[in-house]
Design a protein around this motif. Structure first.
Motif: not given
Length: 319
Positions: A281, A254, A256, A246-247, A214, A243-244, A258-260
C-alpha cells in the motif's frame, strides 16, 4: 695566483654538487610526493623533519585515500572515522596506551540486538598520528585492517545486499565482514572489492527507511528493505516496480501509478514463485508484510551505474 685560477675549483664543486629534494620548490616537491605509493612516502618521511612534515600532510594522504578507497569509503564511514579520531584526541595518551588492546568502537543496544557501527583495533602505536596526521592514520588503519568500517556486501544468491562492518586483508586483497545477520561474532571472509559498496544512506539495518512511494511507476528500478521476521535486521533487495494484475501493461492505458497499490517484482525468482511479486500500500509509511516476509522502505535507483551493477549480479547468478 690569478683570480681566474682561484675560482676554478669552486666552479667544479658547483657542477659536481647533486640537487636534493630539499632544493626543489615546494610545489615541485608536492607533485613528486603525490606520485609515490604510501610505503615510499613513509621512507621519505624518515629523512628529516622537513620531509616528515611534508610527507605526512593531510592533503597528501587524503589524495592517497581517495585514489584507492573513494568508491568504498563514503560519508557514513568517514563520520565513523571522525568519531574515533575525536575520541582518541580528547582522551589522554596515557589512558589509551594503558588499554590492553588499544581498541574502541561505537556500540548501542544489548546483546544479541547489538548495533555496531564501526570498530578500531590495536591503534596504540598510532596515537601520535591521530593527533596531527588524521588522514595518514586513516590509510594506515585501512590498509592494515585495523579499521572495521560500515559498508554493504552484495550476495548473489538470493540477490540482495546486507549492512556490515568490513576490514581489509592486504595479503589476499579481499575483505572480512561482520554483520547482525550472523551475530557479530561470525565473519564472512574472502569478499572481493566488487561485492562491496559504501552505504548509500545513513540508515542502519534495524531502522525503517522512510520514503515516498507515490512517485514510483512500473519499470522503475528500486531497492527495498526486506526481512524474514520483525526481530531480524533488514537487507536491501533489488526489485522492479511492476504492473497490477488488472493492467494490460499498455503504456497508453496504464493507470498503475495512480493506484494506491504498488507491485514490487523480484526478478531473481521464476514466474509463478510466491516470492516473485509483492503488493504494498503506497499510503502506509511503516513496515508491511505477512508470515513470509516483511517489507520496509524503498529507495528508487536513479544512477545508471547502480542499476547496471545489480543487473550484472543478476546475470552472473543466472549463468
Amino acid at each position: 695566483m690569478s683570480p681566474h685560477k682561484n675560482s676554478l675549483p669552486k666552479l667544479e664543486n658547483q657542477e659536481d654538487r647533486k640537487i636534493s629534494l630539499l632544493d626543489l620548490p615546494g610545489w615541485t616537491l608536492d607533485i613528486i610526493l603525490e606520485l609515490l605509493p604510501p610505503s615510499d612516502l613513509c621512507r621519505v618521511a624518515k629523512v628529516c623533519t622537513y620531509l616528515r612534515n611534508r610527507c605526512r600532510s593531510d592533503d597528501l594522504w587524503d589524495k592517497q585515500v581517495k585514489q584507492k578507497w573513494s568508491n568504498l569509503i563514503g560519508d557514513v564511514a568517514l563520520q565513523e572515522w571522525q568519531w574515533h579520531t575525536t575520541k582518541i584526541n580528547t582522551q589522554s595518551i596515557l589512558l589509551l596506551q594503558n588499554q590492553s588492546t588499544g581498541s574502541c568502537g561505537s556500540f548501542s543496544g544489548v546483546w544479541p540486538s547489538l548495533s555496531l557501527h564501526s570498530y578500531l583495533e590495536n591503534f596504540g602505536d598510532l596515537t601520535s598520528l591521530f593527533q596531527k596526521y588524521s588522514k595518514m592514520a586513516l590509510l594506515v588503519c585501512l590498509e592494515s585492517g585495523r579499521f572495521w568500517f560500515p559498508a554493504q556486501v552484495y550476495k548473489r544468491v538470493p540477490l540482495y545486499c546486507y549492512d556490515a562492518i568490513v576490514s581489509y586483508d592486504s595479503k589476499t586483497d579481499t575483505f572480512r565482514a561482520r554483520s547482525p545477520n550472523n551475530g557479530w561474532r561470525m565473519i564472512e571472509g574472502n569478499i572481493e572489492w566488487d561485492r562491496l559498496r559504501s552505504s548509500p544512506v545513513e540508515n542502519f539495518s534495524r531502522k525503517f527507511y522512510l520514503s515516498d512511494m507515490n512517485d514510483l511507476k512500473p519499470g522503475d528500478h528500486i531497492e527495498i528493505q526486506k526481512r524474514k521476521r520483525k526481530e531480524y535486521p533488514y537487507d536491501w533487495w533489488f526489485a522492479i516496480v511492476g504492473h497490477l494484475e488488472s493492467c494490460d501493461e499498455n503504456v497508453n492505458h496504464c493507470l498503475c501509478q495512480q493506484s494506491d497499490m504498488l507491485v514490487v517484482e523480484f526478478k531473481q525468482y521464476q514466474h509463478g514463485s510466491r516470492w516473485r511479486r509483492s503488493v504494498l500500500n503506497r499510503n502506509v509509511y511503516e513496515e508491511q508484510g505477512s508470515r513470509l516476509c516483511w517489507m520496509g522502505g524503498i529507495r528508487k535507483l536513479d544512477k545508471e551505474e547502480e542499476i547496471e551493477r545489480w543487473n550484472s549480479l543478476l546475470s552472473s547468478r543466472n549463468n
